[in-house]
Design an enzyme around this catalytic site. Structure first.
Site, PDB file in Angstrom:
ATOM      1  NE  ARG A  58       6.444   8.416  -5.063  1.00 26.12           N
ATOM      2  CZ  ARG A  58       7.611   8.892  -4.532  1.00 26.12           C
ATOM      3  NH1 ARG A  58       7.451  10.151  -3.596  1.00 26.12           N
ATOM      4  NH2 ARG A  58       8.936   8.704  -4.971  1.00 26.12           N
ATOM      5  CB  THR A  59       4.836   1.802  -5.694  1.00 26.35           C
ATOM      6  OG1 THR A  59       4.724   2.804  -6.685  1.00 26.35           O
ATOM      7  CG2 THR A  59       3.904   0.778  -6.296  1.00 26.35           C
ATOM      8  CE  LYS A  87      21.936 -17.160  -4.710  1.00 24.50           C
ATOM      9  NZ  LYS A  87      21.242 -18.006  -3.706  1.00 24.50           N
ATOM     10  NE  ARG A 108       7.909   0.438  -9.363  1.00 26.13           N
ATOM     11  CZ  ARG A 108       7.856   1.674  -8.741  1.00 26.13           C
ATOM     12  NH1 ARG A 108       8.797   2.203  -8.535  1.00 26.13           N
ATOM     13  NH2 ARG A 108       6.635   2.283  -8.956  1.00 26.13           N
ATOM     14  CG  HIS A 136       3.157   2.512 -11.976  1.00 21.96           C
ATOM     15  ND1 HIS A 136       2.452   1.879 -10.985  1.00 21.96           N
ATOM     16  CD2 HIS A 136       4.063   3.362 -11.256  1.00 21.96           C
ATOM     17  CE1 HIS A 136       2.845   2.182  -9.692  1.00 21.96           C
ATOM     18  NE2 HIS A 136       3.782   3.189  -9.990  1.00 21.96           N
TER      19      HIS A 136
HETATM   20  N1   CP Z   1       4.944   6.960  -8.279  1.00 16.76           N
HETATM   21  C1   CP Z   1       5.661   6.135  -7.873  1.00 16.76           C
HETATM   22  O1   CP Z   1       5.708   5.125  -8.582  1.00 16.76           O
HETATM   23  O2   CP Z   1       6.637   6.437  -7.129  1.00 16.76           O
HETATM   24  P1   CP Z   1       7.770   5.229  -6.533  1.00 16.76           P
HETATM   25  O3   CP Z   1       8.740   4.842  -7.682  1.00 16.76           O
HETATM   26  O4   CP Z   1       8.427   5.883  -5.288  1.00 16.76           O
HETATM   27  O5   CP Z   1       6.990   4.036  -6.033  1.00 16.76           O
END
Ligand code: CP
Length: 648
Positions: A58-59, A87, A108, A136
């Site tokens: 999603r993100t 590395k 992320r 998040h």
């Molecule tokens: N909700 C969410 O962060 O989904 P993903 O891990 O698929 O990005």
């Protein structure tokens, strides 16, 4: 072409409420434009880089889709295992490099506080797409956007957060945001998966906000009859939960909530768990029955997704299930966030300052964050330790909060770097500590031993007396060597590991005596229990460090609590499985806090916990002769100062 100025969104609290409202307004406009199929060129000429050190559907894809929809371009490292990170390139270097290729970074990362590091090193804006179990924030924007769309407001809503509230980063950001919007929270964690203390303390300190935690069974009861057997209309906490009479919220709830407005269900974050924290079948399973009561029938069911078994598929067709909508709005909401970034002008906004005084440490030992998943534990070579003074209810520890991951480090021993005195911390020292932070001359220690290793003397040291002179120490070293030789037999398979620093000196001295007696030179290493990386060092060019299948003899000068030896064992085990582990100690004191019993003892000197034995030990002299300045002293344990004494 649009231009982006440095504006980071690491935490949801980096956005003010009016800024979040502005993002929502833009998101509404973009959702409408997308529905109309209107072409957009808002981000024309801009490039977004997505750096994902953890999987995502999603993100990442909604960020990338959002950028494309805005007329911008995307470069992506969807799997950092295919990047130079494998590395050994640091996060700090990576984001500096990629900033030269893009105008905006979306990151992320599995480690807590990684987004903070990226934001500090990257000259361009950084958006946190999830860092460890910390936050998040852009998921929270999606969550709030949908919740507001469904309920027409956020203030005064009551949201039940269910499942893994410990590691669920989406939950943490959502809690911070709901608190600011004046919503009520009911935490319904799976057993052992409670909202972490650092989150609760941040809420209490910065927002004067708290909320109730209930079990799923209590929630069933309180929610007004999920199970008629649980219905207890006169239960006091029922009133607390739904009328705000008790301490459910100190947040400004506009009106007393009479029902639940949303369930926010989360998956078990297995990837962040060490072992079997949860037994099979223990985790929440949410299904349509939860929405059948008078108090829950209007509730929407939210989930950041992906789901595993915690959310029944039967709910998918229920109009109250809004989790697919949460995922879908990822595109207009993230378009809105990028458009909002484009709106920012230099000097237009001031970055929110975290609460508490920042502390600089001038000299070693630098405190180490206690959170094993903190980014500083992985990028420590270039990240200086940065802590803030936090609030705590326990007055016997000095609470320092890591600026990267926000976890607390509870310090028991503090020192003054100029006077080189150390103290057991208690609240009477608070004023001094504040002053030492200002100077800056605060030092902190995990143990008395660590303070001594760095040359600190106890404040108000009591009467001292010598308990071993150099001759007695030489005899004790000889005795240790004899005990080891008699016990282990085959010395060729033995590895001596001394605990830094006196234990390491002692190990080489025992090794020299053994060599003189048997002709076998036993390899030696030193273990530094205060280091996380390169904790093990071979001594004087010995054989390469190897544990597997060997008899390890851990060597230390004094066993006080046993804590140091316990930690040394844990570290040694990281290098392999020894065939056997023995413990040799020059002085055993006999009142250990942990059940560790030495196999070989130079001398027993039982003392009380209020006394301490300190050993001074030099490396072997020529011909193994004892050093004149070897000695062991006993002294009274440091006491906290009780009166206002100036320490300089
Ligand atoms: N909700 C969410 O962060 O989904 P993903 O891990 O698929 O990005």
């Amino acid at each position: 072409m649009a231009r982006l100025y440095k504006t980071d969104v690491v935490s949801i609290d980096d956005l003010t409420l009016p800024e979040i409202e502005r993002v929502f307004t833009l998101a509404d406009e973009f959702a409408e434009a997308l529905a109309r199929g209107a072409p957009l060129a808002v981000a024309d000429g801009l490039i977004m880089a997505t750096l994902f050190y953890e999987p995502s559907t999603r993100t990442r894809l909604s960020f990338e889709s959002a950028m494309h929809r805005l007329g911008g371009a995307v470069i992506s490292s969807a799997d950092m295992r295919a990047s130079s990170a494998v590395k050994g390139e640091s996060l700090a270097d990576t984001v500096r490099i990629v900033s030269a290729y893009a105008d905006l970074l979306v990151l992320r990362h599995p480690h807590d506080g990684a987004a903070r590091v990226a934001a500090e090193y990257a000259p361009c804006p950084v958006l946190n797409a999830g860092d460890g179990s910390r936050e998040h924030p852009t998921q929270t924007l999606c969550d709030l956007f949908v919740l507001r769309r469904k309920k027409k407001k956020l203030k005064g809503l009551t949201v039940a957060l269910c499942g893994d509230l410990k590691f669920g980063r989406t939950v943490h950001s959502l809690i911070y945001a709901l608190a600011r919007f004046g919503a009520n929270i009911v935490a319904v964690p799976t057993s052992g998966m409670d909202v972490p203390t650092y989150v609760l303390e941040r809420l209490a300190a910065e927002r004067n906000y708290s909320f109730s935690t209930v079990t799923m069974d209590e929630l069933k009861s309180l929610a007004g009859g999920l199970d008629a057997l649980y219905l207890t209309p006169s239960a006091p906490h029922q009133m607390a939960l739904f009328t705000g009479d008790l301490a459910v919220h100190k947040a400004p709830a506009g009106e007393a909530p009479a029902s639940l407005d949303a369930f926010y269900v989360t998956r078990l974050q297995k990837e962040r768990m060490a072992g079997n924290e949860i037994k099979p079948g223990e985790y929440v399973r949410f299904d349509a029955r939860a929405l059948k009561t008078q108090r829950t029938q209007e509730a929407v069911v939210m989930h950041p997704l992906p789901r595993t078994d915690e959310l029944a598929y039967e709910l998918d067709t229920d109009p109250r299930a809004v989790y697919f909508e949460q995922a879908a709005v990822g595109v207009p909401v993230r378009m809105a966030l990028v458009a909002w970034l484009i709106e920012q002008k230099p000097g237009q906004r001031s970055d929110p300052k975290p609460a508490g005084q920042s502390i600089r440490f001038k000299a070693e030992p630098y405190p180490r964050c206690a959170n094993s998943n903190c980014i500083t534990r992985f990028e420590g070579s270039h990240l200086p330790p940065r802590f803030r003074l936090a609030r705590t209810l326990d007055r016997h520890v000095l609470p320092l909060r890591c600026e990267y991951c926000e976890r607390e480090l509870n310090v028991e021993f503090v020192g003054h770097a100029r006077s080189h005195r150390y103290y057991r911390y208690d609240e009477n020292l608070y004023g001094y500590v504040r002053q030492w932070i200002e100077e800056p001359s605060l030092a902190v220690f995990e143990t008395v031993k660590q303070a001594e290793e760095h040359g600190y003397e106890p404040y108000r040291r009591g009467p001292q007396r010598e308990v071993m002179n150099s001759g007695e120490i030489a005899l004790a070293v000889e005795s240790l060597a004899n005990q080891i030789a008699a016990d282990v037999g085959d010395l060729t398979n033995v590895y001596l590991i001394g605990v830094v620093s006196h234990g390491a000196v002692l190990a080489t001295r025992v090794r020299d005596v053994l060599e003189k007696k048997t002709g076998t030179r036993t390899p030696c290493a030193a273990v530094d229990v205060y280091r996380s990386h390169e904790a093990m060092q071979e001594l004087d060019g010995g054989a390469p460090f190897e544990v597997e299948g060997r008899t390890i003899v851990i060597v230390d000068d004094v066993i006080n609590s046993g804590w140091t030896v316990q930690r040394a064992m844990t570290m040694i085990w990281q290098y392999g499985r020894p065939a056997a582990v023995r413990l040799a100690v020059l002085i055993d004191r006999g009142h250990r806090a942990v059940p560790i019993r030495p196999n070989y003892v130079g001398k027993n000197i039982p003392t009380s916990p209020a006394e301490r034995v300190q050993v001074r030990l030099a490396p072997s002299g020529r011909n193994g002769k004892p050093k004149a300045h070897d000695r062991a002293m006993i002294y009274s344990m440091v006491e906290p100062i009780k009166t206002a004494e100036q320490v300089k």
